[in-house]
Design an enzyme around this catalytic site. Structure first.
Site, PDB file in Angstrom:
ATOM      1  CE  LYS A   1     -17.998 -20.174  83.348  1.00 11.05           C
ATOM      2  NZ  LYS A   1     -16.651 -20.481  82.945  1.00 11.05           N
TER       3      LYS A   1
ATOM      4  CB  THR B   1      -1.642 -21.996  77.756  1.00 13.82           C
ATOM      5  OG1 THR B   1      -1.876 -20.590  77.919  1.00 13.82           O
ATOM      6  CG2 THR B   1      -0.170 -22.292  77.885  1.00 13.82           C
TER       7      THR B   1
ATOM      8  NE  ARG C   1      -0.662  -7.748  83.079  1.00 12.98           N
ATOM      9  CZ  ARG C   1      -0.223  -6.525  83.350  1.00 12.98           C
ATOM     10  NH1 ARG C   1       0.691  -6.339  84.259  1.00 12.98           N
ATOM     11  NH2 ARG C   1      -0.722  -5.480  82.717  1.00 12.98           N
TER      12      ARG C   1
ATOM     13  CG  LEU D   1      12.956  -8.538  89.877  1.00 11.92           C
ATOM     14  CD1 LEU D   1      14.157  -7.618  89.671  1.00 11.92           C
ATOM     15  CD2 LEU D   1      13.443  -9.982  90.055  1.00 11.92           C
ATOM     16  CG  HIS D   2       6.929  -6.882  93.198  1.00 15.39           C
ATOM     17  ND1 HIS D   2       7.344  -5.677  93.692  1.00 15.39           N
ATOM     18  CD2 HIS D   2       6.603  -6.679  91.906  1.00 15.39           C
ATOM     19  CE1 HIS D   2       7.267  -4.765  92.751  1.00 15.39           C
ATOM     20  NE2 HIS D   2       6.821  -5.350  91.644  1.00 15.39           N
TER      21      HIS D   2
ATOM     22  N   GLY E   1       7.179 -12.610  98.008  1.00 16.88           N
ATOM     23  CA  GLY E   1       5.872 -12.889  98.607  1.00 16.88           C
ATOM     24  C   GLY E   1       5.709 -14.376  98.851  1.00 16.88           C
TER      25      GLY E   1
ATOM     26  CB  CYS F   1      -1.324 -18.907  83.803  1.00 18.64           C
ATOM     27  SG  CYS F   1      -2.831 -18.544  82.897  1.00 18.64           S
TER      28      CYS F   1
ATOM     29  CE  LYS G   1      -3.745 -11.356  88.157  1.00 16.99           C
ATOM     30  NZ  LYS G   1      -2.908 -11.060  87.013  1.00 16.99           N
TER      31      LYS G   1
HETATM   32  P1  NAD Z   1     -11.805 -21.009  82.242  1.00 12.12           P
HETATM   33  O1  NAD Z   1     -11.825 -22.297  82.965  1.00 12.12           O
HETATM   34  O2  NAD Z   1     -12.122 -19.745  82.953  1.00 12.12           O
HETATM   35  O3  NAD Z   1     -12.788 -21.083  80.979  1.00 12.12           O
HETATM   36  C1  NAD Z   1     -12.849 -22.158  80.110  1.00 12.12           C
HETATM   37  C2  NAD Z   1     -14.289 -22.261  79.603  1.00 12.12           C
HETATM   38  O4  NAD Z   1     -14.353 -23.225  78.534  1.00 12.12           O
HETATM   39  C3  NAD Z   1     -15.276 -22.766  80.661  1.00 12.12           C
HETATM   40  O5  NAD Z   1     -16.321 -21.828  80.794  1.00 12.12           O
HETATM   41  C4  NAD Z   1     -15.797 -24.099  80.096  1.00 12.12           C
HETATM   42  O6  NAD Z   1     -17.150 -24.344  80.415  1.00 12.12           O
HETATM   43  C5  NAD Z   1     -15.603 -23.888  78.608  1.00 12.12           C
HETATM   44  N1  NAD Z   1     -15.524 -25.097  77.791  1.00 12.12           N
HETATM   45  C6  NAD Z   1     -14.756 -26.201  77.999  1.00 12.12           C
HETATM   46  N2  NAD Z   1     -14.936 -27.093  76.993  1.00 12.12           N
HETATM   47  C7  NAD Z   1     -15.840 -26.548  76.141  1.00 12.12           C
HETATM   48  C8  NAD Z   1     -16.428 -26.972  74.926  1.00 12.12           C
HETATM   49  N3  NAD Z   1     -16.109 -28.137  74.367  1.00 12.12           N
HETATM   50  N4  NAD Z   1     -17.324 -26.189  74.331  1.00 12.12           N
HETATM   51  C9  NAD Z   1     -17.654 -24.977  74.872  1.00 12.12           C
HETATM   52  N5  NAD Z   1     -17.118 -24.505  76.019  1.00 12.12           N
HETATM   53  C10 NAD Z   1     -16.216 -25.292  76.649  1.00 12.12           C
HETATM   54  O7  NAD Z   1     -10.338 -20.929  81.590  1.00 12.12           O
HETATM   55  P2  NAD Z   1      -9.454 -19.611  81.292  1.00 12.12           P
HETATM   56  O8  NAD Z   1      -8.836 -19.124  82.546  1.00 12.12           O
HETATM   57  O9  NAD Z   1     -10.236 -18.696  80.433  1.00 12.12           O
HETATM   58  O10 NAD Z   1      -8.271 -20.275  80.443  1.00 12.12           O
HETATM   59  C11 NAD Z   1      -8.491 -20.777  79.135  1.00 12.12           C
HETATM   60  C12 NAD Z   1      -7.139 -21.054  78.515  1.00 12.12           C
HETATM   61  O11 NAD Z   1      -6.403 -19.832  78.353  1.00 12.12           O
HETATM   62  C13 NAD Z   1      -6.224 -21.980  79.313  1.00 12.12           C
HETATM   63  O12 NAD Z   1      -5.478 -22.780  78.431  1.00 12.12           O
HETATM   64  C14 NAD Z   1      -5.311 -21.002  80.027  1.00 12.12           C
HETATM   65  O13 NAD Z   1      -4.064 -21.574  80.335  1.00 12.12           O
HETATM   66  C15 NAD Z   1      -5.144 -19.916  79.001  1.00 12.12           C
HETATM   67  N6  NAD Z   1      -4.813 -18.606  79.553  1.00 12.12           N
HETATM   68  C16 NAD Z   1      -5.440 -18.171  80.690  1.00 12.12           C
HETATM   69  C17 NAD Z   1      -5.151 -16.904  81.185  1.00 12.12           C
HETATM   70  C18 NAD Z   1      -5.800 -16.417  82.449  1.00 12.12           C
HETATM   71  O14 NAD Z   1      -5.313 -15.417  83.003  1.00 12.12           O
HETATM   72  N7  NAD Z   1      -6.861 -17.031  82.932  1.00 12.12           N
HETATM   73  C19 NAD Z   1      -4.229 -16.069  80.518  1.00 12.12           C
HETATM   74  C20 NAD Z   1      -3.640 -16.532  79.345  1.00 12.12           C
HETATM   75  C21 NAD Z   1      -3.942 -17.812  78.875  1.00 12.12           C
END
Ligand code: NAD
Length: 437
Positions: A35, A121, A155, A254-255, A257, A264, A324
């Site tokens: 990455k 989260t 989002r 309120l959609h 589907g 999440c 989505k």
């Molecule tokens: P993701 O899986 O896309 O990304 C997480 C990243 O963390 C990965 O690239 C992984 O390689 C890296 N990682 C893990 N352990 C590591 C470490 N020790 N050192 C360095 N990098 C490390 O996850 P995401 O979707 O970005 O979600 C992250 C958090 O945010 C979750 O708790 C999720 O619930 C929350 N969240 C996500 C969203 C969303 O829409 N995706 C929205 C709000 C909150």
């Protein structure tokens, strides 16, 4: 101010990039070297509209960089954001292994005062756990630190806009110094009068789960209403409009589907019921929300079969695989689940998604042909199923689609078309909650 963001996924990359755009120096760190290599080549590992340009701008202006060297990034930062994944464990609780690993690395690299902030989260009590993990190393080295919770509400698909113009910013911490530093970091948002909700660590952690559980509840609620609509011959869209105009209810979410998905809602609804259970309390509403969401997938399969008859030996055109539109994310995608169910019934699937096919290929079993566009996917199929409401599926050339299909059947699981117009065009049509099963 120098900050670093641990985890360069959907949340970490957007957070780091947007803070850089606010004028902060940001180092984004990930342990996944591929990455980081991509990002250093100017490529973006995820599909998120506008992100590539914003990353390029901030890298060019010298405020944003990417590395796998977590120790150096921590040492050079006043604020360390943790944005790693918190996937569900078998028992529904959140797996904190990545959080704990990040906390241990922070502990090993403390070289002065730092604010450690969870963007991930995390269950209530995780801030306290991080304090414990870092605490002894900090005491041994004579360094001070604070832990804060700053949950993220962005989002996927509109992540930059959501970060730059949030409905609110939530900050929880025990220390006024940490709160002051975070308010300073977010100061550009004061200009657009963003509400700040500031309080203790545990409350901030719970706000995120409570919000997602409530949104998921709205989705399962309207899905049950849509199921009732089908039984009594009512139109769920009019019901939703009539409900949503009441300001106490609101029109959003309120959609009807195939149910919620993504990275999440499924895991956060499970996690909050688990948090409650651990304290001896049953969160009955959200337990039902999860159950309704599961059942909705099966109901969609029945809806498809009601139009096509037995699926064995049939060819189904599946439009949409992402959970989505405007994302390549297929985690817990209802579209992927429904394609699996269709395959299990013995049908072949011809699929098209504008962004998610690479990811879907890795998880879906054999029997799926991945196509270059909607019309290629419809070629010779017995029916089209709209699974994700990408804009391009809203404006299909219906004459061309009909000509490509073996039989003109459209099962619209996102209700993007008008039933009467579709029938007038000669399609056998089924939507969700519109007086027909
Ligand atoms: P993701 O899986 O896309 O990304 C997480 C990243 O963390 C990965 O690239 C992984 O390689 C890296 N990682 C893990 N352990 C590591 C470490 N020790 N050192 C360095 N990098 C490390 O996850 P995401 O979707 O970005 O979600 C992250 C958090 O945010 C979750 O708790 C999720 O619930 C929350 N969240 C996500 C969203 C969303 O829409 N995706 C929205 C709000 C909150």
């Amino acid at each position: 101010m120098n900050i670093c963001v641990i985890g360069t996924g959907y949340v970490g990359l957007v957070t780091g990039t947007c803070f850089a755009d606010f004028g902060v120096n940001v180092t984004c760190v990930d342990k996944d070297a591929s990455k980081i290599d991509m990002l250093n080549r100017g490529e973006i590992p995820i599909y998120e509209p506008g992100l590539k340009e914003l990353v390029a701008k901030n890298v060019h202006e010298g405020r944003l960089s990417f590395t796998t060297d977590l120790g150096a990034a921590i040492k050079g930062s006043l604020v360390v954001f943790i944005a790693v994944g918190t996937p569900p464990r078998e028992d529904g609780g959140a797996d904190l292994a990545y959080i704990e690993e990040a906390a241990r690395t922070i502990a090993a690299n403390l070289n002065g005062y730092k604010v450690v902030v969870t963007k991930s989260t995390v269950p209530v009590g995780t801030g306290a756990l991080i304090e414990k993990i870092i605490g002894s190393a900090a005491a041994a080295g004579g360094h001070k630190f604070d832990v804060a919770s700053n949950p993220e509400f962005l989002r996927e698909g509109s992540a930059i806009e959501d970060f730059m113009r949030p409905n609110r910013v939530v900050i929880g911490a025990r220390s006024q110094q940490a709160i002051a530093i975070l308010k300073d970091l977010y100061s550009p948002l004061y200009l657009i009068e963003t509400p700040f909700v500031i309080g203790d660590l545990e409350t901030a952690e719970l706000i995120k789960y409570a919000s997602n559980a409530f949104l998921a509840t709205k989705i399962s609620f309207i899905n049950e209403i849509s199921n009732i609509c089908e039984l009594v011959g009512a139109d769920v869209h009019m019901v939703a409009k009539g409900m949503g105009l009441d300001k106490r209810i609101g029109a959003k979410f309120l959609h009807p589907g195939p149910g919620y998905g993504g990275s999440c809602f499924p895991k956060d609804t499970l996690a909050i019921t688990h948090i409650a259970k651990e304290k001896g309390y049953r969160f009955r509403i959200v337990e039902s929300v999860v159950e309704v969401n599961r059942a909705q997938r099966d109901r969609m399969l029945e809806k498809i079969k009601a139009v096509t008859g037995p699926l064995k030996g049939k060819v189904i055109c599946a439009l949409g695989l992402a959970f989505k539109p405007n994302t390549d994310d297929i985690r817990e995608s209802p579209a992927v689940d429904i394609v699996r169910l269709i395959l299990k019934e013995g049908a072949a699937v011809r699929a098209y998604d504008p962004a998610a096919m690479e990811h879907a290929r890795l998880v879906l079993p054999q029997g799926v042909t991945y196509c270059n566009d909607s019309y290629e996917a419809a070629d010779g199929a017995d029916a089209v199923v709209i699974l994700t409401e990408w804009n391009q599926f809203r404006k299909l050339d219906l004459a061309r689609l009909k000509a490509a299909l073996k039989t003109a059947r459209l099962i619209d699981l996102r209700n993007v078309y008008d039933p009467a117009s579709m029938r007038a065009l000669g399609f056998e049509y089924a939507g969700v909650g519109r007086g027909c099963v």
